[in-house]
Design an enzyme around this catalytic site. Structure first.
Site, mmCIF file in Angstrom:
data_model
loop_
_atom_site.group_PDB
_atom_site.id
_atom_site.type_symbol
_atom_site.label_atom_id
_atom_site.label_comp_id
_atom_site.label_asym_id
_atom_site.label_seq_id
_atom_site.Cartn_x
_atom_site.Cartn_y
_atom_site.Cartn_z
ATOM 1 C CD GLU A 229 39.400 -41.758 14.031
ATOM 2 O OE1 GLU A 229 39.069 -40.571 14.172
ATOM 3 O OE2 GLU A 229 39.289 -42.610 14.930
ATOM 4 C CG ASN A 270 43.384 -47.485 13.305
ATOM 5 O OD1 ASN A 270 42.999 -48.631 13.091
ATOM 6 N ND2 ASN A 270 43.175 -46.861 14.464
ATOM 7 C CG HIS A 306 35.239 -47.786 18.009
ATOM 8 N ND1 HIS A 306 35.657 -48.243 19.245
ATOM 9 C CD2 HIS A 306 36.302 -47.136 17.467
ATOM 10 C CE1 HIS A 306 36.917 -47.872 19.448
ATOM 11 N NE2 HIS A 306 37.330 -47.204 18.382
ATOM 12 C CD GLU A 334 40.925 -47.343 17.634
ATOM 13 O OE1 GLU A 334 39.889 -46.756 17.998
ATOM 14 O OE2 GLU A 334 41.897 -46.749 17.118
ATOM 15 C CG ASP A 336 34.477 -50.248 21.765
ATOM 16 O OD1 ASP A 336 33.898 -49.986 20.700
ATOM 17 O OD2 ASP A 336 35.154 -49.410 22.389
HETATM 18 O O1 G3I Z 1 44.478 -35.369 29.201
HETATM 19 C C1 G3I Z 1 43.311 -34.710 29.733
HETATM 20 C C2 G3I Z 1 43.515 -34.407 31.170
HETATM 21 O O2 G3I Z 1 44.560 -33.487 31.293
HETATM 22 C C3 G3I Z 1 42.208 -33.856 31.735
HETATM 23 O O3 G3I Z 1 42.333 -33.668 33.114
HETATM 24 C C4 G3I Z 1 41.057 -34.825 31.477
HETATM 25 C C5 G3I Z 1 39.724 -34.254 31.957
HETATM 26 O O4 G3I Z 1 38.661 -34.857 31.273
HETATM 27 O O5 G3I Z 1 40.974 -35.046 30.099
HETATM 28 C C6 G3I Z 1 42.140 -35.640 29.576
HETATM 29 O O6 G3I Z 1 41.974 -35.870 28.232
HETATM 30 C C7 G3I Z 1 41.120 -36.935 27.891
HETATM 31 C C8 G3I Z 1 41.935 -37.965 27.116
HETATM 32 O O7 G3I Z 1 41.104 -39.008 26.632
HETATM 33 C C9 G3I Z 1 43.039 -38.577 27.957
HETATM 34 O O8 G3I Z 1 42.499 -39.232 29.053
HETATM 35 C C10 G3I Z 1 40.006 -36.416 27.009
HETATM 36 O O9 G3I Z 1 39.154 -35.587 27.789
HETATM 37 C C11 G3I Z 1 39.204 -37.554 26.407
HETATM 38 O O10 G3I Z 1 38.294 -37.039 25.453
HETATM 39 C C12 G3I Z 1 40.154 -38.512 25.711
HETATM 40 O O11 G3I Z 1 39.371 -39.569 25.194
HETATM 41 C C13 G3I Z 1 40.076 -40.428 24.318
HETATM 42 C C14 G3I Z 1 39.537 -40.289 22.893
HETATM 43 O O12 G3I Z 1 40.211 -41.215 22.057
HETATM 44 C C15 G3I Z 1 39.742 -38.891 22.324
HETATM 45 O O13 G3I Z 1 39.146 -38.853 21.072
HETATM 46 C C16 G3I Z 1 39.847 -41.846 24.798
HETATM 47 O O14 G3I Z 1 40.424 -42.027 26.087
HETATM 48 C C17 G3I Z 1 40.481 -42.822 23.807
HETATM 49 O O15 G3I Z 1 40.126 -44.138 24.179
HETATM 50 C C18 G3I Z 1 39.929 -42.532 22.415
HETATM 51 O O16 G3I Z 1 40.521 -43.418 21.512
HETATM 52 C C19 G3I Z 1 40.142 -43.258 20.140
HETATM 53 C C20 G3I Z 1 41.310 -43.694 19.288
HETATM 54 O O17 G3I Z 1 42.465 -42.987 19.644
HETATM 55 C C21 G3I Z 1 41.002 -43.525 17.791
HETATM 56 N N1 G3I Z 1 39.779 -44.184 17.430
HETATM 57 C C22 G3I Z 1 38.621 -43.854 18.266
HETATM 58 C C23 G3I Z 1 38.926 -44.100 19.744
HETATM 59 C C24 G3I Z 1 37.711 -43.847 20.598
HETATM 60 O O18 G3I Z 1 37.341 -42.494 20.550
#
Ligand code: G3I
Length: 415
Positions: A229, A270, A306, A334, A336
């Protein structure tokens, strides 16, 4: 494959009642398990999965059917097993195809059909069973555990335990891996994002991070998202810490370091919103041209995909062809397709058409090597937590039952 532990089951049946019991489908044993080992009335404790040594409380009459998609449909109908209706899917149609998506994709000349996954989900045995079927998913992507904040939270201290669990799973299942990711503005540890490193310190930290990450997973990935990105939607560069300190040079620098660390993986940039012509897609095309002209190593462009139900661009194929014409491969990385909740039959039907069209676009482009969905089930989709009131974006519902979208994918592959 399910194997009932006869000794353990006999012990459970003969044992007197002890204080705590596991509910039906709860864990009741396995390596390292210290919780209850007896089950609620009507269920017995059974070995459930060859990869994770776990035992679950299972209703005896159903145990022979466990761990297949069709069984989950049967389980939903069983009165002893409570199922979530968080998407209200009980009244909505299911998919009907019995096809296996990776088998279809590879039979049609693609390298894989895959899914993202994430470590917290790997304790869900029913989820893992479907994910691990390499006729359904020939490739997986770590959704979070290879990112910078997860792998190098403190400068110079790398932790690969969670990341390695995804590698181990892929290898146990005979699945390809897409590495995700090396340099991204998001999910950075504060020692990087705070901007306190000088330009030369940041460049050296970035090169060290990507070199260490790719060296650790050397030979283990099919492809790797090295830069994620880099652009705003209007085509200007995203003003993250890398651009602010290193200008555009961070892209060729990190791609070159990645190639040196693992010459066997395909290096990708990506991005989202490349599916239609825009300032962003024009800038990405210019970047690819200029990197290739400068002999910077670059193999592929990831179209994240997305998308929104009823708003899927008709230009995906032509957009992909614009990139493959430059000499790089492309992949949908990715996918969905989300909707405004509540889901309805009409939205499910439109989603089926939308999935079909996206898959057909990749199918029509020789240089599109495969499609990865950003997790296969609504149970673990990132969408609801990011887009309030939206969801139901995946081809499997939150009960792990296939939706009409699944049939759309099959139809798209057969186009
Ligand atoms: O790791 C912390 C954990 O310690 C904490 O307890 C918990 C509480 O909410 O949060 C955890 O972090 C989360 C992380 O995922 C790991 O689970 C974040 O809050 C959450 O925002 C994060 O979301 C991820 C997101 O990227 C972040 O931007 C999604 O799971 C993941 O599917 C998403 O993937 C991205 C790709 O990498 C890039 N393209 C877009 C895609 C969708 O956003």
């Amino acid at each position: 494959m399910l194997r009932l532990s006869k000794t353990f089951a006999a012990l459970v049946i003969a044992a007197p009642f002890v204080a705590a019991q596991s509910a039906v489908w709860g864990q009741c044993g396995g390596t390292g398990w210290t919780g209850p080992t007896t089950c609620a009335a009507g269920s017995t404790c059974a070995y459930s999965n060859d990869y994770y040594s776990r035992e679950l409380c299972i209703v005896p009459c159903l145990r022979a059917h466990i761990l297949t998609t069709s069984t989950w449909r049967k389980l939903r109908m069983h009165p002893r097993i409570a199922t979530s209706t968080s998407t209200g899917s009980a009244s909505l149609p299911s998919g009907t195809s019995t096809a296996k998506l990776n088998t279809l994709a590879t039979g049609n000349g693609k390298v894989y059909f895959g899914s993202a996954t994430d470590n917290p989900e790997l304790t869900d045995t029913a989820y893992v069973a479907i994910l691990s079927d390499n006729t359904m998913f020939g490739q997986i992507t770590p959704g979070n555990s290879w990112k910078w904040d997860a792998t190098e939270p403190t400068q110079g201290t790398f932790t690969f335990t969670a990341g390695d669990a995804i590698l181990d799973l892929a290898q146990a299942n005979g699945q390809l891996l897409r590495g995700h990711n090396c340099v991204w503005y998001n999910q950075l540890p504060s020692w990087v994002s705070s901007g306190t490193l000088s330009a030369s310190e940041l460049e050296s930290a970035m090169v060290n991070h990507c070199t260490t990450l790719l060296t650790h997973y050397k030979g283990g990935t099919y492809s790797f998202d090295i830069v994620n990105e880099p652009f705003n939607d209007d085509g200007t560069w995203r003003t993250d810490v890398f651009y602010n300190e290193l200008n555009t040079t961070y892209v060729p620098t990190v791609l070159t370091a990645a190639r040196a660390a693992d010459p066997s993986t395909k290096l990708y940039i990506n991005e989202y919103n490349l599916e239609y012509a825009s300032g962003k897609s024009a800038s990405m095309l210019s970047l690819v041209k200029s990197l290739l002209a400068d002999d910077v190593p670059l193999d592929g462009i990831g179209f994240q995909g997305h998308l929104i139900v009823g708003q899927v661009p008709t230009s995906i194929q032509s957009q992909m062809e614009a990139f493959t014409a430059l000499g790089v491969e492309v992949a949908i990385t990715e996918l969905d397709i989300r909707m405004t909740l509540p889901a309805t039959e009409a939205l499910y039907e439109q989603q089926k058409t939308d999935y079909q069209n996206v898959i057909a676009a990749c199918q029509a482009v020789d240089g599109c090597v495969g499609v990865t969905i950003w997790d296969y089930t609504d149970k673990y989709s990132w969408v609801p937590s990011t887009f309030s009131g939206q969801g139901a974006a995946c081809p499997w519902d939150s009960n792990l039952v296939i939706k009409p979208a699944f049939d759309g994918i099959v139809a798209g592959m057969s186009a």
